[in-house]
Motif scaffolding. Structure first.
Motif, PDB file in Angstrom:
ATOM      1  N   ALA A  11      37.826  49.253  31.496  1.00  0.00           N
ATOM      2  CA  ALA A  11      39.139  48.724  32.545  1.00  0.00           C
ATOM      3  C   ALA A  11      38.946  49.414  33.620  1.00  0.00           C
ATOM      4  O   ALA A  11      38.801  50.338  33.841  1.00  0.00           O
ATOM      5  CB  ALA A  11      40.303  48.844  31.757  1.00  0.00           C
ATOM      6  N   GLY A  12      38.877  48.576  34.599  1.00  0.00           N
ATOM      7  CA  GLY A  12      38.820  49.002  35.431  1.00  0.00           C
ATOM      8  C   GLY A  12      40.358  48.767  36.714  1.00  0.00           C
ATOM      9  O   GLY A  12      40.501  47.157  36.845  1.00  0.00           O
ATOM     10  N   ILE A  71      40.579  45.072  48.658  1.00  0.00           N
ATOM     11  CA  ILE A  71      40.818  44.954  46.551  1.00  0.00           C
ATOM     12  C   ILE A  71      39.355  44.386  46.586  1.00  0.00           C
ATOM     13  O   ILE A  71      38.899  44.777  45.089  1.00  0.00           O
ATOM     14  CB  ILE A  71      41.725  44.015  46.719  1.00  0.00           C
ATOM     15  CG1 ILE A  71      42.058  43.859  44.858  1.00  0.00           C
ATOM     16  CG2 ILE A  71      41.708  42.338  47.588  1.00  0.00           C
ATOM     17  CD1 ILE A  71      42.468  44.782  44.309  1.00  0.00           C
ATOM     18  N   ALA A  72      38.704  43.994  47.239  1.00  0.00           N
ATOM     19  CA  ALA A  72      37.545  42.747  46.753  1.00  0.00           C
ATOM     20  C   ALA A  72      36.078  43.903  46.914  1.00  0.00           C
ATOM     21  O   ALA A  72      35.701  44.411  45.982  1.00  0.00           O
ATOM     22  CB  ALA A  72      36.530  41.860  47.877  1.00  0.00           C
ATOM     23  N   PHE A  73      36.344  44.591  47.548  1.00  0.00           N
ATOM     24  CA  PHE A  73      35.134  46.049  47.206  1.00  0.00           C
ATOM     25  C   PHE A  73      36.059  47.323  46.267  1.00  0.00           C
ATOM     26  O   PHE A  73      34.669  47.024  45.492  1.00  0.00           O
ATOM     27  CB  PHE A  73      35.103  46.855  49.269  1.00  0.00           C
ATOM     28  CG  PHE A  73      34.969  48.524  49.085  1.00  0.00           C
ATOM     29  CD1 PHE A  73      33.198  47.834  50.323  1.00  0.00           C
ATOM     30  CD2 PHE A  73      34.398  49.560  48.276  1.00  0.00           C
ATOM     31  CE1 PHE A  73      32.376  48.902  50.116  1.00  0.00           C
ATOM     32  CE2 PHE A  73      33.542  50.490  48.253  1.00  0.00           C
ATOM     33  CZ  PHE A  73      31.987  49.974  49.473  1.00  0.00           C
ATOM     34  N   GLY A  74      36.603  47.036  46.229  1.00  0.00           N
ATOM     35  CA  GLY A  74      37.137  47.778  44.870  1.00  0.00           C
ATOM     36  C   GLY A  74      36.476  47.676  43.572  1.00  0.00           C
ATOM     37  O   GLY A  74      36.014  47.853  42.898  1.00  0.00           O
ATOM     38  N   LEU A  75      36.781  45.903  43.651  1.00  0.00           N
ATOM     39  CA  LEU A  75      36.763  44.952  42.547  1.00  0.00           C
ATOM     40  C   LEU A  75      35.438  45.047  42.040  1.00  0.00           C
ATOM     41  O   LEU A  75      34.289  45.161  41.186  1.00  0.00           O
ATOM     42  CB  LEU A  75      37.261  44.158  42.575  1.00  0.00           C
ATOM     43  CG  LEU A  75      38.646  43.203  42.096  1.00  0.00           C
ATOM     44  CD1 LEU A  75      38.602  42.289  42.699  1.00  0.00           C
ATOM     45  CD2 LEU A  75      39.189  44.153  41.010  1.00  0.00           C
ATOM     46  N   ASN A  76      34.585  45.205  43.394  1.00  0.00           N
ATOM     47  CA  ASN A  76      33.256  45.385  43.481  1.00  0.00           C
ATOM     48  C   ASN A  76      32.523  46.436  42.774  1.00  0.00           C
ATOM     49  O   ASN A  76      31.394  46.736  41.506  1.00  0.00           O
ATOM     50  CB  ASN A  76      31.497  44.754  44.668  1.00  0.00           C
ATOM     51  CG  ASN A  76      32.111  43.488  44.757  1.00  0.00           C
ATOM     52  OD1 ASN A  76      31.965  42.958  44.006  1.00  0.00           O
ATOM     53  ND2 ASN A  76      32.407  43.147  46.451  1.00  0.00           N
ATOM     54  N   GLY A 168      29.165  38.403  42.552  1.00  0.00           N
ATOM     55  CA  GLY A 168      30.772  39.335  42.619  1.00  0.00           C
ATOM     56  C   GLY A 168      31.503  38.948  43.357  1.00  0.00           C
ATOM     57  O   GLY A 168      31.536  37.601  43.754  1.00  0.00           O
ATOM     58  N   TYR A 169      32.303  40.095  44.357  1.00  0.00           N
ATOM     59  CA  TYR A 169      34.048  39.943  45.020  1.00  0.00           C
ATOM     60  C   TYR A 169      32.714  39.518  46.505  1.00  0.00           C
ATOM     61  O   TYR A 169      32.095  39.891  46.368  1.00  0.00           O
ATOM     62  CB  TYR A 169      35.186  40.513  44.681  1.00  0.00           C
ATOM     63  CG  TYR A 169      35.719  40.235  43.122  1.00  0.00           C
ATOM     64  CD1 TYR A 169      36.011  39.863  42.633  1.00  0.00           C
ATOM     65  CD2 TYR A 169      34.228  41.340  41.909  1.00  0.00           C
ATOM     66  CE1 TYR A 169      36.770  39.613  41.692  1.00  0.00           C
ATOM     67  CE2 TYR A 169      35.170  41.138  41.407  1.00  0.00           C
ATOM     68  CZ  TYR A 169      35.905  40.888  40.376  1.00  0.00           C
ATOM     69  OH  TYR A 169      36.114  40.461  39.285  1.00  0.00           O
ATOM     70  N   THR A 170      33.988  39.340  47.097  1.00  0.00           N
ATOM     71  CA  THR A 170      33.703  38.714  48.307  1.00  0.00           C
ATOM     72  C   THR A 170      34.538  39.892  49.446  1.00  0.00           C
ATOM     73  O   THR A 170      35.648  39.541  49.751  1.00  0.00           O
ATOM     74  CB  THR A 170      34.101  37.570  48.857  1.00  0.00           C
ATOM     75  OG1 THR A 170      33.033  36.359  48.379  1.00  0.00           O
ATOM     76  CG2 THR A 170      33.595  37.112  50.675  1.00  0.00           C
ATOM     77  N   ASN A 171      33.436  40.808  49.844  1.00  0.00           N
ATOM     78  CA  ASN A 171      34.236  41.755  50.670  1.00  0.00           C
ATOM     79  C   ASN A 171      34.688  41.601  51.914  1.00  0.00           C
ATOM     80  O   ASN A 171      35.798  42.552  51.980  1.00  0.00           O
ATOM     81  CB  ASN A 171      32.756  43.267  50.661  1.00  0.00           C
ATOM     82  CG  ASN A 171      32.742  43.607  49.462  1.00  0.00           C
ATOM     83  OD1 ASN A 171      32.657  44.244  48.064  1.00  0.00           O
ATOM     84  ND2 ASN A 171      31.349  44.185  49.860  1.00  0.00           N
ATOM     85  N   TYR A 177      43.438  36.436  47.732  1.00  0.00           N
ATOM     86  CA  TYR A 177      42.632  35.134  47.179  1.00  0.00           C
ATOM     87  C   TYR A 177      40.926  35.978  46.947  1.00  0.00           C
ATOM     88  O   TYR A 177      39.914  34.857  46.688  1.00  0.00           O
ATOM     89  CB  TYR A 177      42.658  33.911  48.613  1.00  0.00           C
ATOM     90  CG  TYR A 177      43.378  33.143  48.573  1.00  0.00           C
ATOM     91  CD1 TYR A 177      43.454  31.543  47.530  1.00  0.00           C
ATOM     92  CD2 TYR A 177      45.085  33.310  49.625  1.00  0.00           C
ATOM     93  CE1 TYR A 177      45.096  30.811  48.247  1.00  0.00           C
ATOM     94  CE2 TYR A 177      46.070  32.397  49.148  1.00  0.00           C
ATOM     95  CZ  TYR A 177      45.827  31.165  48.685  1.00  0.00           C
ATOM     96  OH  TYR A 177      46.786  30.744  48.959  1.00  0.00           O
ATOM     97  N   VAL A 178      40.869  36.287  46.462  1.00  0.00           N
ATOM     98  CA  VAL A 178      39.562  37.603  46.303  1.00  0.00           C
ATOM     99  C   VAL A 178      39.743  36.781  44.473  1.00  0.00           C
ATOM    100  O   VAL A 178      38.310  36.788  44.166  1.00  0.00           O
ATOM    101  CB  VAL A 178      39.869  39.023  45.994  1.00  0.00           C
ATOM    102  CG1 VAL A 178      38.569  39.759  45.337  1.00  0.00           C
ATOM    103  CG2 VAL A 178      40.405  39.533  47.447  1.00  0.00           C
TER     104      VAL A 178
END
Length: 300
Positions: A11-12, A71-76, A168-171, A177-178
């Motif tokens: 989990a993250g 948020i996107a960077f963190g999710l990556n 992955g996610y778009t930094n 909208y991430v």
């Protein structure tokens, strides 16, 4: 909780100045459902307090950033952490939302389908649904998510292999909208998003404005459209900017982006806020932020 199930899941949570009392409740709800939890901190002002609070938790790892990278960077970062630790699935949570204690057990009943990229729960938004109302709902156990907006990051279980395969996610989206963006990647590449209605998430709306008109209409008509409208979330002008910019990015990038990112829907969305935001907010500043975000899409 079956240990063989939890071993497959990490989990993250991406943190930015979290309210620790809510974060602790969030973690307590998931800590026995997963193998490990990774907290990625986007340079919170209270990072020292966060570290003190969770230093004795053997199942928690904290990764710190030297600045707020979004948020996107963190999710990556969390996705990479899950991949490095050989987890099949990554459960992503918001720092202020609470999931049901049966979440992973319910998800595990369906995750053997190789076409499922994401699994999400029924969302109980504060002020719009209560747990009692949820328990009394007569809905099917599962449903397929067709509109990418209808699956949010919090309590979403991500197939690590598929998400990595899709990039992955778009930094550059930073925030807003991430989740819609990754959902579009999943759907537009032939994978599926499953909603498991037998598990739930209590989503904190943060600051919100109850609207008596829509509460009254919902009470007497029982129509869900009025349930959704009866509490207006309050966004800063900066959030309105990112919402406008990033929704246009999604609309321009993906063929199947769903109805809820269309120009007409977004115009209605912002008009709703314009009408029902607190009176002390400048409508001119709000619309300047929205228009600037719309124009700045081209710079992404």
């Amino acid at each position: 909780m079956n240990k063989n199930i939890s071993k497959k899941v990490g989990a993250g949570i991406v943190l930015y100045n979290p309210e620790l009392s809510l974060l602790k409740k969030d973690i307590q709800a998931i800590i026995n459902q997963v193998d490990q939890i990774c907290l990625f901190d986007n340079k919170s002002d209270n990072i020292e307090e966060i570290e003190r609070t969770f230093k004795s938790y053997r199942k928690i790892t904290i990764i710190k950033s030297s600045k707020n990278l979004g948020i996107a960077f963190g999710l990556n970062k969390l996705l990479n952490w899950a991949s490095e630790n050989k987890y099949n699935w990554l459960l992503t949570m918001d720092q202020d939302s609470i999931c049901s204690t049966n979440l992973i057990e319910e998800y595990s009943k369906y995750w053997d389908d190789p076409q499922i990229g994401l699994i999400c729960p029924f969302v109980i938004t504060n002020g719009k649904y209560s747990l009692e109302e949820y328990n009394n709902l007569k809905i099917q156990k599962t449903s397929w998510v067709k509109d990418p907006v209808d699956c949010i990051t919090s309590a979403c279980l991500t197939n690590v292999k598929i998400a990595k395969q899709l990039g992955g996610y778009t930094n550059k989206l930073f925030i807003d909208y991430v989740d819609t963006d990754i959902n579009c990647k999943v759907i537009n590449n032939g994978y599926k998003i499953l909603r498991v209605n037998s598990a739930y998430l209590v989503q904190q709306m943060g600051q919100g404005k109850p609207l008596k008109l829509f509460s009254y209409l919902h009470k007497y008509t029982k129509l869900n459209v009025f349930r959704r409208l009866k509490v207006a979330a309050i966004y800063t002008d900066q959030r309105l900017y990112y919402s406008s910019r990033n929704s246009r990015y999604v609309r321009k990038t993906y063929k199947d982006h769903g109805a809820k990112t269309s120009v007409i829907f977004m115009l209605m969305f912002y008009s709703y806020f314009t009408l029902f935001y607190p009176a002390d907010r400048s409508r001119i500043k709000m619309w300047k932020s929205i228009i600037k975000g719309f124009k700045d899409y081209k710079s992404l």
